[in-house]
Scaffold this motif. Structure first.
Motif, short mmCIF file in Angstrom:
data_model
loop_
_atom_site.label_atom_id
_atom_site.label_comp_id
_atom_site.label_asym_id
_atom_site.label_seq_id
_atom_site.Cartn_x
_atom_site.Cartn_y
_atom_site.Cartn_z
N VAL A 240 51.12 57.43 42.31
CA VAL A 240 50.30 56.90 41.26
C VAL A 240 50.29 55.39 40.96
CG1 VAL A 240 49.50 57.28 38.90
CG2 VAL A 240 49.89 59.49 40.59
N ALA A 241 51.89 55.19 40.91
CA ALA A 241 52.02 53.67 40.45
C ALA A 241 51.68 52.80 41.48
CB ALA A 241 53.43 53.75 40.12
N ASP A 242 51.88 53.13 42.86
CA ASP A 242 51.39 52.43 43.96
C ASP A 242 49.87 52.36 44.00
OD1 ASP A 242 54.01 52.58 44.72
OD2 ASP A 242 53.87 54.01 46.40
N VAL A 243 49.19 53.20 43.68
CA VAL A 243 47.62 53.18 43.52
C VAL A 243 47.24 52.03 42.46
CG1 VAL A 243 45.47 54.17 42.94
CG2 VAL A 243 47.11 55.13 44.64
N ASP A 244 47.96 52.13 41.33
CA ASP A 244 47.95 51.26 40.19
C ASP A 244 48.11 49.86 40.53
OD1 ASP A 244 46.69 53.32 38.69
OD2 ASP A 244 48.71 53.60 37.65
N ILE B 2 48.23 48.39 43.85
CA ILE B 2 47.20 48.23 44.54
C ILE B 2 45.83 47.56 44.03
CG2 ILE B 2 45.83 48.71 46.55
CD1 ILE B 2 48.22 50.37 47.45
N ASN B 3 45.33 48.50 43.09
CA ASN B 3 44.10 48.25 42.43
C ASN B 3 44.33 46.92 41.54
OD1 ASN B 3 42.65 50.45 43.35
ND2 ASN B 3 43.32 51.79 41.77
N LEU B 4 45.26 46.86 40.82
CA LEU B 4 45.52 45.43 40.21
C LEU B 4 45.46 44.26 40.86
CD1 LEU B 4 46.31 43.98 37.38
CD2 LEU B 4 48.64 44.41 38.03
N GLU B 5 46.09 44.69 42.14
CA GLU B 5 46.11 43.40 43.06
C GLU B 5 44.60 42.95 43.51
OE1 GLU B 5 49.16 44.32 46.18
OE2 GLU B 5 50.72 44.00 44.56
N LEU B 6 43.83 44.04 43.73
CA LEU B 6 42.70 43.93 44.15
C LEU B 6 41.87 43.40 43.40
CD1 LEU B 6 41.86 47.14 46.39
CD2 LEU B 6 42.78 45.03 47.20
N ILE B 7 42.01 43.71 41.95
CA ILE B 7 41.00 43.06 40.75
C ILE B 7 41.56 41.66 40.91
CG2 ILE B 7 41.12 43.33 38.33
CD1 ILE B 7 41.10 46.30 38.37
N LEU B 8 42.73 41.29 40.90
CA LEU B 8 43.23 39.99 40.63
C LEU B 8 42.71 39.21 41.66
CD1 LEU B 8 47.03 40.29 39.53
CD2 LEU B 8 44.98 39.75 38.05
N ALA B 9 42.43 39.71 42.89
CA ALA B 9 42.01 38.96 43.94
C ALA B 9 40.41 38.74 43.51
CB ALA B 9 41.94 39.47 45.39
N ASP B 10 39.64 39.87 43.28
CA ASP B 10 38.41 39.53 42.95
C ASP B 10 38.02 38.52 41.69
OD1 ASP B 10 37.66 41.17 44.92
OD2 ASP B 10 37.01 42.90 43.63
N LEU B 11 38.81 38.56 40.79
CA LEU B 11 38.82 37.73 39.78
C LEU B 11 38.77 36.08 40.09
CD1 LEU B 11 40.70 39.37 36.74
CD2 LEU B 11 38.30 38.64 36.76
N ALA B 12 39.79 35.88 40.91
CA ALA B 12 39.90 34.75 41.74
C ALA B 12 38.49 34.21 42.39
CB ALA B 12 41.17 34.54 42.45
N GLN B 13 38.01 35.01 43.06
CA GLN B 13 37.02 35.05 43.73
C GLN B 13 35.72 34.59 42.86
OE1 GLN B 13 35.94 37.62 46.96
NE2 GLN B 13 34.19 36.22 47.88
N LEU B 14 35.64 35.60 41.86
CA LEU B 14 34.59 35.49 40.92
C LEU B 14 34.69 33.84 40.17
CD1 LEU B 14 34.05 38.77 39.41
CD2 LEU B 14 32.39 37.69 40.85
N GLU B 15 35.75 33.55 39.69
CA GLU B 15 36.14 32.23 39.11
C GLU B 15 35.45 31.13 39.90
OE1 GLU B 15 40.07 32.28 38.03
OE2 GLU B 15 39.62 33.67 36.52
#
Length: 101
Positions: free
Chosen positions: A12-16, A18-31
């Motif tokens: 469960v922590a591993d999924v969290d 990974i999801n956080l890392e994907l969100i951070l990558a998307d935020l950088a792209q959106l900016e």
């Protein structure tokens, strides 16, 4: 033996993580995209209308990402969808979880 990075096995922590890392990558792209759209927004006519539409969609997606939700959780109109799809956001993609238990 293979040792886990965190020193413990917690899927469960591993999924969290990974999801956080994907969100951070998307935020950088959106900016980056937001900067370009803001520059395009200075135009007039049809280009400005499209830029405004895209900017509104990007702002809603950014708000969701900052709240820890994936981009796929944001409802987009038929006009917004092609504008956002070109970004190929990682959290907009479907997810399948597989675990070796």
């Amino acid at each position: 033996d293979i040792i886990h990075v965190d020193g413990r096995v917690d899927p469960v922590a591993d999924v969290d993580t990974i999801n956080l890392e994907l969100i951070l990558a998307d935020l950088a792209q959106l900016e980056k995209r937001m900067e370009r759209v803001t520059k395009t927004g200075r135009k007039t006519g049809e280009a400005k209308a499209e830029a405004d539409l895209e900017k509104a969609a990007l702002e809603r997606i950014m708000a969701a990402l900052e709240a820890g939700k994936p981009a796929r959780s944001v409802a987009l109109t038929d006009e917004e969808k092609p504008l956002v799809d070109q970004l190929t956001l990682l959290t907009a993609k479907k997810v399948i979880y597989a675990a070796n238990v």
